[in-house]
Design a protein around this motif. Structure first.
Motif, PDB file in Angstrom:
ATOM      1  N   TYR A 141       0.812  -1.218   0.000  1.00 12.82           N
ATOM      2  CA  TYR A 141       0.000   0.000   0.000  1.00 12.82           C
ATOM      3  C   TYR A 141       0.850   1.274   0.000  1.00 12.82           C
ATOM      4  N   ASP A 179      -3.978   4.733  -7.644  1.00 18.67           N
ATOM      5  CA  ASP A 179      -4.783   4.107  -6.595  1.00 18.67           C
ATOM      6  C   ASP A 179      -6.243   4.511  -6.781  1.00 18.67           C
ATOM      7  N   LEU A 180      -7.126   3.828  -6.105  1.00 15.01           N
ATOM      8  CA  LEU A 180      -8.561   4.058  -6.201  1.00 15.01           C
ATOM      9  C   LEU A 180      -8.950   5.303  -5.403  1.00 15.01           C
ATOM     10  N   PRO A 182     -11.110   7.741  -2.983  1.00 13.15           N
ATOM     11  CA  PRO A 182     -11.860   7.395  -1.773  1.00 13.15           C
ATOM     12  C   PRO A 182     -13.364   7.307  -2.000  1.00 13.15           C
ATOM     13  N   GLY A 185     -13.823   3.798  -2.870  1.00 16.85           N
ATOM     14  CA  GLY A 185     -12.908   2.890  -2.189  1.00 16.85           C
ATOM     15  C   GLY A 185     -13.431   2.268  -0.911  1.00 16.85           C
ATOM     16  N   GLU A 187     -15.103  -0.516  -0.328  1.00 14.30           N
ATOM     17  CA  GLU A 187     -14.799  -1.950  -0.233  1.00 14.30           C
ATOM     18  C   GLU A 187     -13.300  -2.173  -0.042  1.00 14.30           C
ATOM     19  N   GLN A 188     -12.487  -1.434  -0.774  1.00 15.66           N
ATOM     20  CA  GLN A 188     -11.033  -1.537  -0.604  1.00 15.66           C
ATOM     21  C   GLN A 188     -10.638  -1.191   0.821  1.00 15.66           C
ATOM     22  N   GLY A 189     -11.277  -0.173   1.400  1.00 20.65           N
ATOM     23  CA  GLY A 189     -10.934   0.270   2.741  1.00 20.65           C
ATOM     24  C   GLY A 189     -11.247  -0.739   3.821  1.00 20.65           C
ATOM     25  N   ALA A 196      -5.270  -4.855   0.438  1.00 27.33           N
ATOM     26  CA  ALA A 196      -5.958  -3.740  -0.209  1.00 27.33           C
ATOM     27  C   ALA A 196      -5.374  -3.412  -1.574  1.00 27.33           C
ATOM     28  N   ILE A 197      -4.059  -3.585  -1.716  1.00 25.93           N
ATOM     29  CA  ILE A 197      -3.394  -3.356  -3.007  1.00 25.93           C
ATOM     30  C   ILE A 197      -2.779  -4.682  -3.448  1.00 25.93           C
TER      31      ILE A 197
END
Length: 466
Positions: A141, A179-180, A182, A185, A187-189, A196-197
């Motif tokens: 990340y 990066d995606l 926010p 983001g 779901e990523q969070g 996450a990455i």
């Protein structure tokens, strides 16, 4: 507290204190000068190849010459071998023959990074990218959205090599991993940091402008044309390339008091430079032969022909021993090695990861580590008490500020160095190095005082007799 009790405590308790409370104005000036040189070294050596090139240049300025097998050697001679352009071994021949052993400092000059895959170039969404494969222990990340530069070589079929530098010079374009946002983001969070990455998302953005005309992969073609115009390479040449993406940052002072240095690659070039500089700065011929080993591949286990597990070091030392008709095993059993690698500095923001009584602190000097390894000391050489006592004595007699520490809480993990590979050769070995904040991050932080004390410690070891 009574005077008697105070005197007893001063006699029996450890008296470690912040190094800035112990040094003179002259020492402070020495720290500043040394650290300015170190920052220049960092900026010149962003990869192990560039680092080795800079080491050779500095060594030759100091009177070192390339060693050639069979050449006559005498007391005071200074020689080096560059191992395939990615590691360097240097020796200053001492007054005593090699059957008395050598005083060795061993560090590594590779650092965590992103390597290009063998087939890296592709286009998607009318954007061109390079696929990467991370090298060493990174936290994925941390690498998106920072400027990156690319260095390395492309080896062509005709045997020639082309040096590549994209982003390393002033005015150059930089690369980046996106990066995606926010807003999308959530779901990523919710994912753990390690997930996450994904590694397959660490793709370097190269460009967006297509060549004129119709058809597919026009952006990829435009990028390939730029690379061909500058370097004369074709897409198939990536299969025999060694290209590394590293942070596009320069070493700089950190803090309003300028007491710290921030940079990419402190692990382990901060110790590698100290070991090198201490050797080059020896004013007189040492009593025992002083050897500096700056190896590659430590971050992935020290394997390979340029790693510490290879026979390259043994070959170098055996050649030196042969010149004096000394068996290599006799030299090794009488030798001492300071395995010069960084340790974790106590970080109050993450205090729960450290056992404070046995943590290394910034500004408390070079950190000794009796053992590294993971949890139950797995992968550690675990130096004996006599070895630690020897280094304590050498440092104290030379006025070197030092501390002793572990990497962190026992159950949380651990790390390794080249120490066990030196110890496996029957060389008495102890780990020691600079405490680092944010170790293995794209931008790490160290104390200037600790850098300088590590240099002084290396010099004291070279001068001593084990």
């Amino acid at each position: 507290m009574s005077d008697e009790l105070k005197e007893l405590k001063e006699k029996l308790f450890s008296a470690r204190k912040n190094g800035w409370d112990r040094i003179s104005a002259e020492d402070a000036a020495g720290i500043d000068g040394y650290c300015e040189d170190y920052k220049r070294f960092l900026d010149a050596g962003k990869t192990e190849r560039l680092c080795a090139k800079e080491i050779v240049a500095l060594a030759e300025q100091a009177g070192y010459v390339p060693y050639e097998r069979g050449m006559a050697l005498k007391t005071g001679d200074k020689v080096y071998v560059c191992n395939r352009g990615k590691g360097v071994m240097l020796a200053h021949l001492g007054r005593r023959p090699l059957d008395a052993g050598a005083q060795i400092a061993a560090a590594h000059i590779d650092s965590p990074r992103l390597d290009l895959k063998p087939n890296p170039l592709y286009e998607d969404g009318e954007l061109a990218y390079f696929k990467t494969h991370y090298y060493g222990g990174i936290r994925k990340y941390q690498w998106p959205t920072i400027p990156l530069e690319l260095h390395g070589v492309v080896a062509l079929k005709d045997g020639t090599s082309v040096a590549v530098n994209i982003g390393g010079d002033d005015g150059d374009p930089r690369l980046v991993i996106t990066d995606l946002l926010p807003h999308l983001g959530a779901e990523q969070g919710r994912k753990p940091l390690a997930e996450a990455i994904p590694a397959e998302n660490l793709n370097l953005l190269l460009g967006s402008r297509p060549v004129a005309g119709e058809g597919s992969d026009r952006v990829k073609l435009a990028i390939m044309q730029l690379l061909h115009d500058k370097y004369g390479i074709l897409e198939d040449d990536f299969t025999s390339a060694e290209l590394e993406a590293v942070p596009a940052v320069k070493a700089c002072d950190i803090g309003l008091d300028r007491s710290l240095i921030g940079s990419y690659g402190h692990d382990d070039r901060v110790c590698g430079y100290a070991a090198l500089r201490a050797l080059l700065d020896l004013e007189e011929t040492p009593e025992k032969t002083a050897v500096c080993v700056l190896a590659d591949k430590e971050e992935i286990g020290s394997d390979g022909v340029t790693g510490m597990q290879s026979a390259a070091f043994d070959t170098f030392m055996e050649d030196l021993c042969d010149a004096q008709e000394v068996p290599l095993r006799v030299c090794f059993e009488k030798s001492f090695c300071l395995s010069a690698d960084v340790t974790a500095a106590f970080d109050p923001n993450f205090a729960e990861a450290y056992e404070k009584r046995n943590a290394a602190f910034l500004n408390y000097g070079i950190g000794l580590c009796k053992y590294t390894g993971a949890r139950g000391k797995s992968g550690a050489s675990d130096a004996d008490a006599e070895t630690v006592a020897y280094v304590r004595r050498v440092f104290d007699e030379a006025g070197v500020i030092w501390q002793i520490a572990e990497l962190g809480k026992v159950d949380l993990g651990g790390g390794g160095t080249v120490a066990m590979y030196m110890a496996n050769r029957n060389i008495t070995t102890l780990d020691a190095g600079v405490p680092v904040l944010s170790m293995h991050a794209p931008f790490e932080t160290v104390s200037k005082l600790d850098c300088y004390e590590t240099y002084l410690g290396m010099k004291a070891v070279y001068r001593s007799v084990f």
